[in-house]
Design a protein around this motif. Structure first.
Motif, short mmCIF file in Angstrom:
data_model
loop_
_atom_site.label_atom_id
_atom_site.label_comp_id
_atom_site.label_asym_id
_atom_site.label_seq_id
_atom_site.Cartn_x
_atom_site.Cartn_y
_atom_site.Cartn_z
N LEU A 164 0.94 -0.92 -0.46
CA LEU A 164 0.21 0.11 -0.12
C LEU A 164 0.96 0.98 0.07
CD1 LEU A 164 -2.87 -1.20 2.85
CD2 LEU A 164 -2.60 -1.18 0.10
N ASP A 165 0.09 2.24 -0.53
CA ASP A 165 0.99 3.55 -0.36
C ASP A 165 0.79 4.39 1.36
OD1 ASP A 165 1.26 3.49 -2.75
OD2 ASP A 165 0.35 4.56 -3.71
N THR A 166 1.74 5.32 1.98
CA THR A 166 2.11 5.70 2.74
C THR A 166 3.20 6.46 3.20
OG1 THR A 166 3.54 3.88 3.68
CG2 THR A 166 1.01 3.58 4.30
N PRO A 167 2.30 7.73 2.51
CA PRO A 167 1.17 8.11 2.52
C PRO A 167 -0.02 7.99 1.21
CG PRO A 167 1.81 10.42 1.90
CD PRO A 167 3.41 9.04 2.24
N PRO A 168 -1.20 7.58 1.13
CA PRO A 168 -1.80 7.20 -0.78
C PRO A 168 -2.29 8.73 -0.99
CG PRO A 168 -3.29 7.82 1.74
CD PRO A 168 -2.22 7.44 2.26
N GLU A 169 -2.91 9.12 -1.61
CA GLU A 169 -2.37 10.61 -2.61
C GLU A 169 -2.63 11.35 -1.97
OE1 GLU A 169 -3.45 11.70 -7.07
OE2 GLU A 169 -2.90 10.22 -7.40
N LEU A 170 -1.90 12.49 -1.75
CA LEU A 170 -2.59 13.13 -1.44
C LEU A 170 -2.63 14.86 -2.49
CD1 LEU A 170 -0.28 13.50 1.74
CD2 LEU A 170 -3.20 12.76 1.72
N SER A 171 -3.07 15.99 -2.27
CA SER A 171 -3.02 17.15 -3.05
C SER A 171 -3.60 18.40 -2.00
CB SER A 171 -3.92 17.56 -3.95
OG SER A 171 -3.06 16.33 -4.90
N GLY B 210 -3.49 11.87 11.54
CA GLY B 210 -3.61 10.16 10.09
C GLY B 210 -2.81 9.54 11.85
N PRO B 211 -3.82 7.93 11.27
CA PRO B 211 -3.12 7.15 12.16
C PRO B 211 -1.52 6.98 12.45
CG PRO B 211 -4.11 6.17 10.82
CD PRO B 211 -4.50 7.74 10.71
N ASN B 212 -1.18 6.10 13.32
CA ASN B 212 0.33 5.28 13.18
C ASN B 212 0.24 4.29 11.62
OD1 ASN B 212 1.26 6.86 15.85
ND2 ASN B 212 0.73 4.77 16.50
N GLY B 213 1.76 4.49 10.49
CA GLY B 213 1.95 3.85 9.68
C GLY B 213 1.37 4.80 8.57
N CYS B 214 1.11 5.66 8.46
CA CYS B 214 -0.67 6.00 7.18
C CYS B 214 1.08 7.18 6.82
CB CYS B 214 -1.74 6.88 7.53
SG CYS B 214 -1.30 8.24 8.67
N GLY B 215 2.14 7.36 6.67
CA GLY B 215 3.58 8.24 5.96
C GLY B 215 3.13 9.67 6.31
N LEU C 179 4.15 23.05 9.01
CA LEU C 179 2.79 22.02 8.59
C LEU C 179 3.83 20.92 9.92
CD1 LEU C 179 1.16 19.67 7.02
CD2 LEU C 179 3.18 18.94 5.72
N LEU C 180 3.04 20.75 10.48
CA LEU C 180 3.52 19.50 11.63
C LEU C 180 2.44 18.35 12.15
CD1 LEU C 180 3.86 22.06 15.49
CD2 LEU C 180 1.93 19.92 15.12
N VAL C 181 3.22 17.18 12.24
CA VAL C 181 2.94 16.49 13.12
C VAL C 181 2.30 15.82 13.89
CG1 VAL C 181 2.53 13.37 12.60
CG2 VAL C 181 4.04 15.04 10.79
N THR C 182 1.13 15.59 14.19
CA THR C 182 0.47 15.65 15.95
C THR C 182 -0.35 14.35 16.14
OG1 THR C 182 0.08 16.98 18.08
CG2 THR C 182 -1.33 17.47 15.38
N HIS C 183 -0.20 14.35 17.09
CA HIS C 183 -1.43 13.13 17.53
C HIS C 183 -2.25 13.77 18.78
CE1 HIS C 183 -0.70 9.52 15.45
NE2 HIS C 183 0.16 9.64 15.69
N ASP C 184 -2.12 15.22 18.34
CA ASP C 184 -2.89 16.23 19.81
C ASP C 184 -3.38 17.17 19.40
OD1 ASP C 184 -3.90 17.36 22.00
OD2 ASP C 184 -2.19 17.47 23.27
N ALA C 185 -3.86 17.03 18.65
CA ALA C 185 -4.65 18.53 16.94
C ALA C 185 -5.29 19.01 18.38
CB ALA C 185 -6.10 17.93 16.77
N VAL D 12 -6.13 21.73 9.07
CA VAL D 12 -5.86 20.19 8.88
C VAL D 12 -5.56 19.85 7.70
CG1 VAL D 12 -7.12 18.48 9.89
CG2 VAL D 12 -7.51 20.46 11.48
N VAL D 13 -5.15 19.49 7.51
CA VAL D 13 -4.57 17.90 6.91
C VAL D 13 -4.74 16.58 7.45
CG1 VAL D 13 -3.10 16.84 4.48
CG2 VAL D 13 -3.20 19.40 5.73
N ARG D 14 -5.65 15.41 6.89
CA ARG D 14 -6.04 14.26 7.00
C ARG D 14 -5.51 13.31 5.98
NH1 ARG D 14 -8.78 13.93 12.09
NH2 ARG D 14 -9.74 15.94 12.30
N ILE D 15 -5.19 12.65 6.53
CA ILE D 15 -4.54 11.59 5.85
C ILE D 15 -5.30 10.47 6.33
CG2 ILE D 15 -2.64 9.02 5.33
CD1 ILE D 15 -0.14 11.50 6.24
#
Length: 213
Positions: free
Chosen positions: A20-27, A40-45, A190-196, A208-211
């Motif tokens: 699978l693509d991680t991340p899947p296609e994003l724009s 996005g969840p762990n492992g989503c890219g 652009l900030l990755v977080t699990h605590d939005a 917010v950008v969601r994968i």
């Protein structure tokens, strides 16, 4: 440095051996001075996407930082305007003491070494860790290392900040100091977080950008 735009068009990534693509296609795009949370969840890219933006990985789709693609031809120019905070600060800290490490980026960018040390000291103070200036990196806690690593990124005054779980190793007080420092910066982020929730309640607006999983 002035804030830089970020444009992501049809970017996806397939790691060797993966199905699978991680991340899947994003724009998506972030205008100069804008800021967005990457969720996005762990492992989503999420981290993979940051590495694609920084030119550390190649793959499908188009990335533009300030209008430039991080190709071999433009990579040096893109990276000069980009600051990358790794989730694990041990991946970024290179020199024996905190002050030396924070000053390294500005020196590599061409700043006078004496001035670079002054700038490094200023950023350590702004993040509330000036007392760590002469401490050996190996004796710092993970949270202290994260703040020192961030000081090193901010001392370069990048136009685009890529931040991978910047508060993951921090207590509440240190998280607040870090967030306050970012509130005062005009760079694009652009900030990755699990605590939005922590970021979305601040005065500065975060998109917010969601994968998707």
């Amino acid at each position: 440095m002035k804030a830089l735009s970020l444009e992501i068009e049809g970017v996806c990534h397939r790691h060797p051996g993966a199905t699978l693509d991680t991340p899947p296609e994003l724009s998506f795009s972030i205008p100069p001075g804008g800021r967005a949370l990457l969720l996005g969840p762990n492992g989503c890219g999420k981290t993979t996407l940051l590495q694609r933006i920084a030119g550390l990985l190649e793959g499908a789709g188009t990335v533009r930082v300030g209008g430039l693609e991080p190709s071999r031809r433009n990579l040096a120019a893109v990276r000069k305007g980009l600051g990358f905070l790794w989730q694990n600060p041990d991946d970024a800290l290179l020199l024996p003491t905190a002050l030396e490490d924070v000053a390294l980026g500005p020196v590599n960018d061409g700043m006078d070494p004496k001035r670079a040390r002054e700038v490094a000291a200023e950023w350590l103070e702004r993040l509330g860790v000036s007392g760590l200036a002469d401490r050996p990196i190996r004796r710092l806690s993970m949270g202290e290392k994260q703040l020192v690593a961030l000081a090193g990124v901010l001392a370069r005054e990048p136009g685009l900040l890529l931040l991978d779980e910047p508060t993951a190793a921090l207590d509440d007080d240190a998280s607040e100091r870090l967030a306050c420092a970012l509130d005062q910066i005009e760079a694009t982020m652009l900030l990755v977080t699990h605590d939005a929730g922590f970021w979305l309640t601040r005065e500065r607006r975060w998109d917010v950008v969601r994968i998707a999983p």
